[in-house]
Design an enzyme around this catalytic site. Structure first.
Site, PDB file in Angstrom:
ATOM      1  N   HIS A   1      24.664  -1.100  67.893  1.00 32.26           N
ATOM      2  CA  HIS A   1      24.223  -0.161  69.052  1.00 32.26           C
ATOM      3  C   HIS A   1      23.077   0.793  68.514  1.00 32.26           C
ATOM      4  CE1 HIS A   1      26.673   3.373  68.600  1.00 32.26           C
ATOM      5  NE2 HIS A   1      27.736   2.704  68.419  1.00 32.26           N
TER       6      HIS A   1
ATOM      7  N   CYS B   1      45.004   7.934  63.922  1.00 32.12           N
ATOM      8  CA  CYS B   1      44.085   7.459  64.917  1.00 32.12           C
ATOM      9  C   CYS B   1      43.631   6.056  64.478  1.00 32.12           C
ATOM     10  CB  CYS B   1      42.958   8.443  65.274  1.00 32.12           C
ATOM     11  SG  CYS B   1      41.521   7.611  66.539  1.00 32.12           S
TER      12      CYS B   1
ATOM     13  N   HIS C   1      37.629   9.330  70.098  1.00 38.30           N
ATOM     14  CA  HIS C   1      37.948   8.149  70.775  1.00 38.30           C
ATOM     15  C   HIS C   1      38.943   8.088  72.039  1.00 38.30           C
ATOM     16  CE1 HIS C   1      37.033   7.168  66.575  1.00 38.30           C
ATOM     17  NE2 HIS C   1      36.544   5.749  67.106  1.00 38.30           N
TER      18      HIS C   1
ATOM     19  N   HIS D   1      24.003   3.196  65.455  1.00 31.77           N
ATOM     20  CA  HIS D   1      23.627   2.458  64.323  1.00 31.77           C
ATOM     21  C   HIS D   1      22.215   2.539  63.939  1.00 31.77           C
ATOM     22  CE1 HIS D   1      27.404   0.447  65.622  1.00 31.77           C
ATOM     23  NE2 HIS D   1      27.770   1.487  64.862  1.00 31.77           N
TER      24      HIS D   1
ATOM     25  N   LYS E   1      28.962  11.106  73.755  1.00 33.62           N
ATOM     26  CA  LYS E   1      28.439  10.489  72.743  1.00 33.62           C
ATOM     27  C   LYS E   1      28.348   8.730  72.739  1.00 33.62           C
ATOM     28  CE  LYS E   1      29.852   9.068  67.890  1.00 33.62           C
ATOM     29  NZ  LYS E   1      30.926   8.698  67.093  1.00 33.62           N
TER      30      LYS E   1
ATOM     31  N   CYS F   1      42.558  12.178  70.145  1.00 32.77           N
ATOM     32  CA  CYS F   1      41.458  12.086  69.186  1.00 32.77           C
ATOM     33  C   CYS F   1      40.197  12.417  69.994  1.00 32.77           C
ATOM     34  CB  CYS F   1      41.300  10.769  68.688  1.00 32.77           C
ATOM     35  SG  CYS F   1      39.712  10.531  67.760  1.00 32.77           S
TER      36      CYS F   1
ATOM     37  N   LYS G   1      30.630   2.510  70.967  1.00 34.59           N
ATOM     38  CA  LYS G   1      30.889   0.888  71.592  1.00 34.59           C
ATOM     39  C   LYS G   1      32.285   1.231  72.271  1.00 34.59           C
ATOM     40  CE  LYS G   1      32.068   0.880  66.850  1.00 34.59           C
ATOM     41  NZ  LYS G   1      31.336   0.452  65.494  1.00 34.59           N
TER      42      LYS G   1
ATOM     43  N   CYS H   1      39.879   6.056  64.355  1.00 32.25           N
ATOM     44  CA  CYS H   1      39.197   6.708  62.895  1.00 32.25           C
ATOM     45  C   CYS H   1      39.633   6.164  61.708  1.00 32.25           C
ATOM     46  CB  CYS H   1      39.299   8.212  62.978  1.00 32.25           C
ATOM     47  SG  CYS H   1      38.801   9.058  64.514  1.00 32.25           S
TER      48      CYS H   1
HETATM   49  O1  ME8 Z   1      32.233   5.219  60.822  1.00 32.15           O
HETATM   50  N1  ME8 Z   1      24.832   8.642  67.725  1.00 32.15           N
HETATM   51  O2  ME8 Z   1      31.289   3.159  61.094  1.00 32.15           O
HETATM   52  P1  ME8 Z   1      30.763   2.993  62.693  1.00 32.15           P
HETATM   53  C1  ME8 Z   1      24.444   8.784  66.301  1.00 32.15           C
HETATM   54  N2  ME8 Z   1      32.609   2.169  58.925  1.00 32.15           N
HETATM   55  N3  ME8 Z   1      24.727   8.122  65.412  1.00 32.15           N
HETATM   56  C2  ME8 Z   1      25.604   7.175  65.836  1.00 32.15           C
HETATM   57  C3  ME8 Z   1      26.124   6.972  66.954  1.00 32.15           C
HETATM   58  C4  ME8 Z   1      25.779   8.054  67.945  1.00 32.15           C
HETATM   59  N4  ME8 Z   1      26.216   8.109  69.348  1.00 32.15           N
HETATM   60  N5  ME8 Z   1      27.242   6.176  66.965  1.00 32.15           N
HETATM   61  C5  ME8 Z   1      27.440   5.670  65.755  1.00 32.15           C
HETATM   62  C6  ME8 Z   1      32.164   3.986  60.434  1.00 32.15           C
HETATM   63  N6  ME8 Z   1      26.430   6.238  64.942  1.00 32.15           N
HETATM   64  C7  ME8 Z   1      32.530   3.686  58.832  1.00 32.15           C
HETATM   65  C8  ME8 Z   1      31.706   4.332  57.881  1.00 32.15           C
HETATM   66  S1  ME8 Z   1      30.834   4.505  55.306  1.00 32.15           S
HETATM   67  C9  ME8 Z   1      31.507   4.599  53.953  1.00 32.15           C
HETATM   68  C10 ME8 Z   1      31.890   3.995  56.513  1.00 32.15           C
HETATM   69  C11 ME8 Z   1      26.209   5.927  63.443  1.00 32.15           C
HETATM   70  O3  ME8 Z   1      30.546   1.699  62.743  1.00 32.15           O
HETATM   71  C12 ME8 Z   1      26.238   7.215  62.543  1.00 32.15           C
HETATM   72  O4  ME8 Z   1      25.402   6.881  61.617  1.00 32.15           O
HETATM   73  O5  ME8 Z   1      31.619   3.957  63.422  1.00 32.15           O
HETATM   74  C13 ME8 Z   1      27.590   7.042  62.237  1.00 32.15           C
HETATM   75  O6  ME8 Z   1      28.031   8.038  61.399  1.00 32.15           O
HETATM   76  C14 ME8 Z   1      27.879   5.623  62.092  1.00 32.15           C
HETATM   77  O7  ME8 Z   1      27.063   5.078  63.104  1.00 32.15           O
HETATM   78  C15 ME8 Z   1      29.366   5.374  62.384  1.00 32.15           C
HETATM   79  O8  ME8 Z   1      29.583   3.840  62.315  1.00 32.15           O
END
Ligand code: ME8
Length: 515
Positions: free
Chosen positions: A20, A128, A149, A23, A301, A146, A304, A131
């Site tokens: 989304h 959680c 979430h 990312h 925020k 949390c 998904k 998380c």
């Molecule tokens: O946390 N605004 O994966 P994830 C800005 N797999 N950036 C955002 C966002 C938002 N509303 N939502 C998501 C994970 N992001 C783990 C990470 S790393 C070793 C493991 C972006 O799919 C932002 O970069 O939940 C955030 O840190 C990341 O997506 C979280 O992605």
């Protein structure tokens, strides 16, 4: 002399849902920094990928009626495809289900176990699933949920392996206190120091396993087949496994890397990961860049799980790739939250791209076509060129300073000051009137405008990755360097101009906001 290198990583994204806007932002920001460093002539390694183990993924696969493997293949493919569609220039894409990654996780676990830094113990805590970690009471919101979430954590009691994080926390704290710039922006440094102190006070180590009876979708512990590796311990190691730790060529050349994340995953990156690196005797990462959240409808925020996330494919289709990249990079002040709504979007894109840049290019090229049939070489400089040279030199410098400090929005703004200066000159010099009364001045004036445009586009091409090169191609100007120091570095050649790429369309919105 060793070539200058720059290496940057995105988080590896969970494959429990498709990509989304959040990312997309992080990935485009890393792409923009990569393009900047490549354009400066540095050797760049840019890594992204997907995080594929854990309860969360198993639950999502079950809900989709697929096996975990089928599901992760599919969603990881969606991320890969989304980045291809957006011309992201990543050099590698790591999946935590790949053998190359599992091998490194096994090696690091064995090393830490042999050192006595991993031990078995029992634990009760509030977990959680969103998380994928235990939360402390202090972290919960006023409802005991949390905060990310909005669900209550589950109370879990089990035997697990623990990493002696407490042994390394004071070492890390001291290192960080000596080098606070490792974490950027500064306010997150303060937050991390607070978290470290709290963890030291709490005295707990980090649970790094899950019993196989509860979870099978993970990397088996090399020293106990009854357990799989905790997803964060597994996931964080992607940054070195992808580079071929311990003796791969990429690892040798590009580690330590700069990591970019949003503040949601600050603790794993600013506390767990550095202590893991210290224990594994791997050099620390160079920097941790932390950005804020994109807020969707209701100023929450975008995510998904909250169902308010926007799809990058739709955004590209509706706005165009360059406008999407431009908006994300210009609108968010790195480190702070930013609001994504139709209103903010149309204001930014209509003002900066359609009005300021679009009109400047359109007017200048139309006049060159109308009055001269194209560009010419050897035109004497116009009287405004001295000012333009000084301004461009100054703004070029500001651009570099801002980029070197990860302030992408400021870097873009510096270049837009030139764009606005050029528009102002058109208004004050009135070239359409010159054509009638002072035709000798017209060619030099348009030539200076054109040099200013080439200068601006040369810098903006790290964001306007399609339109800027297409326009530069249509104009065919030569610059000595990819980032000219000032307009004095730009040489305009003779070229017929008949057409140029479509510029930026205005966004028409409804009066009410749809966010
Ligand atoms: O946390 N605004 O994966 P994830 C800005 N797999 N950036 C955002 C966002 C938002 N509303 N939502 C998501 C994970 N992001 C783990 C990470 S790393 C070793 C493991 C972006 O799919 C932002 O970069 O939940 C955030 O840190 C990341 O997506 C979280 O992605």
């Amino acid at each position: 002399m060793k070539e200058k290198t720059f290496s940057i990583t995105t988080p590896i994204y969970y494959v429990n849902a498709k990509p989304h806007l959040g990312h997309t932002y992080t990935t485009i920001a890393c792409d923009t920094l990569s393009r900047y460093h490549r354009t400066k002539g540095e050797k760049v390694f840019f890594l992204t990928g997907t995080d594929e183990h854990g309860d969360k993924i198993v639950k999502a696969a079950e809900a989709a009626g697929k096996t975990a493997q089928e599901y992760t293949d599919e969603i990881s493919g969606l991320f890969r495809h989304a980045w291809e569609e957006l011309h992201i220039t990543n050099d590698d894409f790591i999946r935590t289900t790949e053998e190359r990654h599992k091998n490194v996780v096994g090696q690091v676990l064995t090393k830490l176990h042999n050192k006595g830094d991993i031990y078995l113990s029992s634990y009760t805590g509030k977990y959680c699933f969103g998380c994928e970690r235990y939360l402390t009471d202090k972290e919960l919101d006023e409802n005991g949920h949390c905060p990310d979430h909005k669900i209550p954590p589950e109370l879990i009691e089990e035997s697990n392996y623990f990493f002696r994080m407490q042994k390394y926390l004071p070492v890390w704290k001291e290192m960080l206190a000596k080098n606070p710039e490792i974490i950027y922006p500064e306010r997150y440094y303060n937050e991390v120091m607070g978290v470290i102190d709290e963890l030291i006070k709490g005295g707990e180590d980090l649970s790094i396993s899950r019993p196989r009876s509860r979870l099978t979708w993970g990397i088996e512990l090399p020293f106990d087949k009854e357990y799989v590796t905790y997803v964060w311990f597994d996931a964080l190691l992607n940054y070195v496994s992808a580079m071929g730790y311990p003796d791969g060529q990429v690892y040798g050349e590009f580690w330590p890397a700069t990591h970019m994340i949003a503040k949601d995953i600050l603790k794993p990156h600013a506390v767990y990961w550095p202590t893991m690196l210290l224990a594994a005797e791997i050099p620390l990462y160079s920097r941790l860049l932390v950005h804020g959240y994109w807020l969707g409808w209701g100023d929450v925020k975008m995510s998904k799980s909250l169902g308010n996330a926007l799809d990058p494919h739709d955004l590209k289709k509706n706005l165009g790739e360059d406008a999407l990249r431009f908006f994300l990079m210009r609108e968010m002040n790195f480190g702070q939250d930013a609001r994504f709504s139709e209103d903010v979007l149309s204001r930014r894109l209509n003002t900066d791209l359609a009005n300021d840049l679009g009109n400047l290019v359109q007017r200048t090229l139309s006049m060159l076509k109308k009055y001269f049939g194209g560009t010419s070489a050897d035109i004497p400089p116009h009287s405004m060129e001295a000012d333009l040279t000084a301004l461009s030199r100054q703004k070029g410098k500001e651009f570099h300073e801002a980029m070197d400090n990860y302030q992408i929005h400021k870097a873009i703004e510096a270049i837009f000051e030139i764009v606005r200066y050029l528009n102002g000159s058109i208004e004050s010099h009135k070239p359409w009137a010159m054509a009638k009364t002072n035709s000798d001045e017209l060619a030099p004036f348009l030539q200076s405008l054109l040099k200013g445009i080439v200068f601006a586009l040369s810098y903006l091409q790290i964001v306007l990755v399609n339109k800027a090169p297409e326009l530069l191609d249509a104009i065919d100007a030569k610059t000595e360097k990819s980032f000219p120091k000032s307009v004095a570095d730009i040489v305009i050649q003779k070229k017929e101009i008949t057409e140029w790429p479509m510029l930026f369309a205005r966004i028409e919105t409804n009066a009410e906001e749809t966010a």
